[in-house]
Design an enzyme around this catalytic site. Structure first.
Site, mmCIF file in Angstrom:
data_model
loop_
_atom_site.group_PDB
_atom_site.id
_atom_site.type_symbol
_atom_site.label_atom_id
_atom_site.label_comp_id
_atom_site.label_asym_id
_atom_site.label_seq_id
_atom_site.Cartn_x
_atom_site.Cartn_y
_atom_site.Cartn_z
ATOM 1 N N GLY A 17 -6.929 -11.209 34.308
ATOM 2 C CA GLY A 17 -7.161 -10.080 33.422
ATOM 3 C C GLY A 17 -5.837 -9.612 32.844
ATOM 4 O O GLY A 17 -4.814 -10.312 32.892
ATOM 5 N N LYS A 38 -11.040 -16.821 39.773
ATOM 6 C CA LYS A 38 -12.147 -17.095 40.686
ATOM 7 C C LYS A 38 -13.280 -17.828 39.978
ATOM 8 O O LYS A 38 -13.908 -18.726 40.538
ATOM 9 C CB LYS A 38 -12.665 -15.783 41.273
ATOM 10 C CG LYS A 38 -13.671 -15.945 42.396
ATOM 11 C CD LYS A 38 -13.996 -14.598 42.995
ATOM 12 C CE LYS A 38 -14.954 -14.711 44.175
ATOM 13 N NZ LYS A 38 -15.265 -13.382 44.746
ATOM 14 N N ASN A 45 -12.681 -8.219 34.397
ATOM 15 C CA ASN A 45 -13.121 -6.880 33.999
ATOM 16 C C ASN A 45 -12.405 -6.374 32.753
ATOM 17 O O ASN A 45 -12.904 -5.478 32.068
ATOM 18 C CB ASN A 45 -12.937 -5.901 35.156
ATOM 19 C CG ASN A 45 -13.986 -6.096 36.231
ATOM 20 O OD1 ASN A 45 -15.105 -6.530 35.960
ATOM 21 N ND2 ASN A 45 -13.629 -5.798 37.475
ATOM 22 N N ALA A 49 -13.728 -3.806 29.167
ATOM 23 C CA ALA A 49 -13.183 -2.473 28.881
ATOM 24 C C ALA A 49 -13.593 -2.003 27.491
ATOM 25 O O ALA A 49 -13.327 -2.661 26.491
ATOM 26 C CB ALA A 49 -11.659 -2.487 29.006
ATOM 27 N N GLY A 51 -12.956 1.347 26.600
ATOM 28 C CA GLY A 51 -12.101 2.485 26.267
ATOM 29 C C GLY A 51 -10.866 2.049 25.506
ATOM 30 O O GLY A 51 -10.911 1.133 24.690
ATOM 31 N N GLY A 52 -9.740 2.681 25.796
ATOM 32 C CA GLY A 52 -8.537 2.357 25.049
ATOM 33 C C GLY A 52 -7.297 2.449 25.903
ATOM 34 O O GLY A 52 -7.346 2.241 27.116
ATOM 35 N N ARG A 280 -14.083 12.563 34.905
ATOM 36 C CA ARG A 280 -15.215 11.724 35.305
ATOM 37 C C ARG A 280 -15.803 12.121 36.658
ATOM 38 O O ARG A 280 -17.019 12.069 36.848
ATOM 39 C CB ARG A 280 -14.778 10.252 35.353
ATOM 40 C CG ARG A 280 -14.505 9.672 33.988
ATOM 41 C CD ARG A 280 -13.985 8.247 34.099
ATOM 42 N NE ARG A 280 -13.727 7.694 32.775
ATOM 43 C CZ ARG A 280 -13.206 6.498 32.563
ATOM 44 N NH1 ARG A 280 -12.883 5.726 33.592
ATOM 45 N NH2 ARG A 280 -13.015 6.065 31.335
ATOM 46 N N GLU A 365 -5.675 -2.764 39.144
ATOM 47 C CA GLU A 365 -6.671 -2.014 39.906
ATOM 48 C C GLU A 365 -6.674 -2.349 41.388
ATOM 49 O O GLU A 365 -7.062 -1.516 42.211
ATOM 50 C CB GLU A 365 -8.058 -2.259 39.318
ATOM 51 C CG GLU A 365 -9.113 -1.311 39.870
ATOM 52 C CD GLU A 365 -10.485 -1.518 39.252
ATOM 53 O OE1 GLU A 365 -11.447 -0.919 39.766
ATOM 54 O OE2 GLU A 365 -10.590 -2.282 38.260
ATOM 55 N N LEU A 382 -5.645 0.397 31.563
ATOM 56 C CA LEU A 382 -4.988 -0.706 30.861
ATOM 57 C C LEU A 382 -3.484 -0.489 30.768
ATOM 58 O O LEU A 382 -2.697 -1.431 30.898
ATOM 59 C CB LEU A 382 -5.581 -0.884 29.463
ATOM 60 C CG LEU A 382 -7.056 -1.313 29.395
ATOM 61 C CD1 LEU A 382 -7.520 -1.393 27.946
ATOM 62 C CD2 LEU A 382 -7.282 -2.644 30.093
#
Length: 530
Positions: A17, A38, A45, A49, A51-52, A280, A365, A382
């Site tokens: 990623g 994998k 992931n 994404a 979003g930004g 969130r 992450e 990100l």
């Protein structure tokens, strides 16, 4: 795509990623680099994404304001030092990407970048690319760059099964590969960029191939894990049978979309003054409380206030994906409910991605350096990979070569596994029930008693080891962390301790004991950093 013909590399990166790719992009070209995926390279992931990237590029916004918003969203459990690095250095990373040819969306009139607003941000500071296709855009851009580098090789359909260490220093890794079979690979540096562990929940936004098992492999190697209790539940997840889970971007609420309860009533204003633009954790917890009040989990996101033109311009992928699922978001509401989305916790690292084992690093992450605290601010993930990916690459470039014993192998102890571990589906359901949005001591202690047998040595060394066991072990460590935190903060909510408690203004670091795989616990207080 180049194929590997050797079992030695200077650097091995687990994950393809944004974290893995951006780190590889900045590794010294004299070093031989292998990136392991994998599944296929595109199974990550990052591509999901919507979003930004948050960055304070224009006044009156500034990095200090971005820092304060990040700290506030994180329940002030963050490392202020890490957040300071993030919010300042991301400005340079954005300019570097643009100079390298990555295209951010711009306003055609002013020529400035389009800056979106998302929950808990005090300014419009979220950059996008191709509307809501930032994930695909940045993946394609970085993959093309890295794949063309003569010093890099990709190895797909390959799973990390163990890490080889000697005297607290890296020797190499053990893999199971469709190309190479069961084998050892040796390296001076290992960068883990394998993503988070939200996939261990029934309702999640993760790629189906990711289950967080790399964290148990790191734990087995003696690497510390921290902040495991903090899993972010994204408020607006659209699940429809026979379709991939669809994340309804935070930016949608930033542009004016409204959450509706089972009676099609607006309700967020009753829980927080920022309503839909609260962080969130607050929105997800409010939805859960409202679902108990209404005795239903049938919630909806209403995009109609945004208007057709703005929807089609800013959210083309969401529009297309909802239409594919039978919903025209210009005319109809979308069924949503929270789902596990992002892991704030992970492998404990410093500001250059270093773990407590020489030669081993972690980025993105799967890692934790205190940047996100108890709850990640929207569109900070990100940029985390950009800022700390480059720093990790710098540390790897400066790292002296390790003494490698190429005869070093991992010896598995065959064992009969009785009773059979819980299935992946069962673990996902139990995590949703016992480790979900709301938690309490009785449920956590009961869950620990169910999982405790799988922490015994034979389950860690067995040749019969499967994902079900990994999930049991990781869930045990998560439950330990959740039980230790006797307060509610950020994404961690305890119904028996519903208030924040200043006595818990620290993080918990879990490492395996010297004589067993049950964890020892240390406290990390980022406020004591100098």
């Amino acid at each position: 795509m180049k194929k590997t013909t050797t079992n030695f590399f200077d650097v091995i990166i687990i994950g393809t990623g944004i974290s893995g790719l951006y780190t590889a992009y900045h590794i010294d070209p004299s070093k031989k680099v292998l990136l392991i995926s994998k599944e296929s390279v595109k199974n990550c992931n990052t591509r999901k994404a919507k979003g930004g990237m948050a960055a304070a590029l224009y006044g009156p916004d500034n990095p200090s304001s971005h820092l304060e918003d990040t700290m506030k969203a994180g329940g002030y459990l963050n490392s202020e030092k890490a957040v300071d690095v993030l919010t300042k250095e991301v400005v340079d990373r954005i300019h570097e990407l643009a100079n390298d040819g990555f295209v951010f969306d711009k306003d055609p009139t002013s020529g400035h970048y389009n800056m979106g607003l998302e929950g808990c941000h005090s300014h419009r500071r979220v950059l996008h690319s191709q509307g809501d296709r930032m994930g695909v855009a940045i993946f394609n851009f970085l993959y093309e760059k890295v794949e063309s580098l003569p010093n890099t090789t990709f190895l797909e359909h390959t799973e990390l099964t163990d890490i080889i260490t000697e005297d607290n220093a890296l020797q190499g890794i053990q893999i199971h590969s469709s190309q190479l079979g069961e084998t050892n690979l040796y390296c001076h540096s290992l960068a883990i960029a394998s993503g988070g562990y939200s996939g261990i929940y029934k309702r999640n936004t993760s790629d189906k191939s990711f289950f967080g098992n790399v964290l148990t492999i790191a734990y087995k190697a003696g690497i510390g894990l921290t902040d495991l209790e903090f899993i972010q539940f994204h408020p607006t997840v659209f699940v429809k049978e026979d379709f991939e889970t669809l994340l309804m971007s935070e930016a949608i609420r930033g542009e004016g979309a409204i959450l509706l309860n089972p009676h099609h009533e607006s309700f967020m204003h009753r829980y927080h003054p920022d309503a839909e633009l609260a962080s969130r954790d607050i929105v997800s917890q409010s939805m859960w409380k409202e679902s108990l009040r209404c005795k239903s989990q049938d919630f909806y996101l209403d995009l109609r206030p945004i208007g057709k033109e703005t929807i089609l311009r800013l959210f083309p992928e969401v529009y297309d994906n909802c239409l594919l699922r039978g919903i025209d978001i210009i005319q109809n509401v979308v069924p949503v409910f929270p789902g596990a989305h992002y892991s704030m916790g992970g492998i404990y690292v410093d500001l250059f991605g270093k773990t407590n084992v020489k030669g081993i690093y972690a980025i993105g992450e799967c890692s934790c350096n205190g940047t996100h605290g108890a709850n990640r601010l929207a569109s900070n993930s990100l940029i985390d990979s950009l800022v700390f990916g480059k720093r990790t690459a710098q540390a790897i470039n400066d790292q002296p070569a390790l003494h490698l014993s190429l005869e070093n192998t991992i010896k598995a102890s065959p064992a009969t596994i009785v009773p059979t571990p819980f299935s992946k589906t069962q673990i996902q359901q139990m995590n949703w029930d016992f480790l979900g949005i709301m938690r309490n001591q009785d449920q956590l202690e009961h869950y620990l008693s169910l999982l405790q047998p799988y922490m015994e040595d034979n389950y860690w060394y067995s040749t019969a080891k499967e994902n079900g066991i990994d999930a049991c072990q990781l869930s045990y460590l998560l439950s330990c962390s959740a039980l230790l935190r006797k307060e509610s903060r950020g994404a961690h909510f305890r119904t028996d301790y519903p208030e924040e408690n200043p006595m818990y203004s620290h993080s918990f670091l879990l490492q395996k004991s010297s004589d067993s795989f049950f964890p020892t616990v240390q406290k990390i207080n980022y406020k004591e950093e100098k």
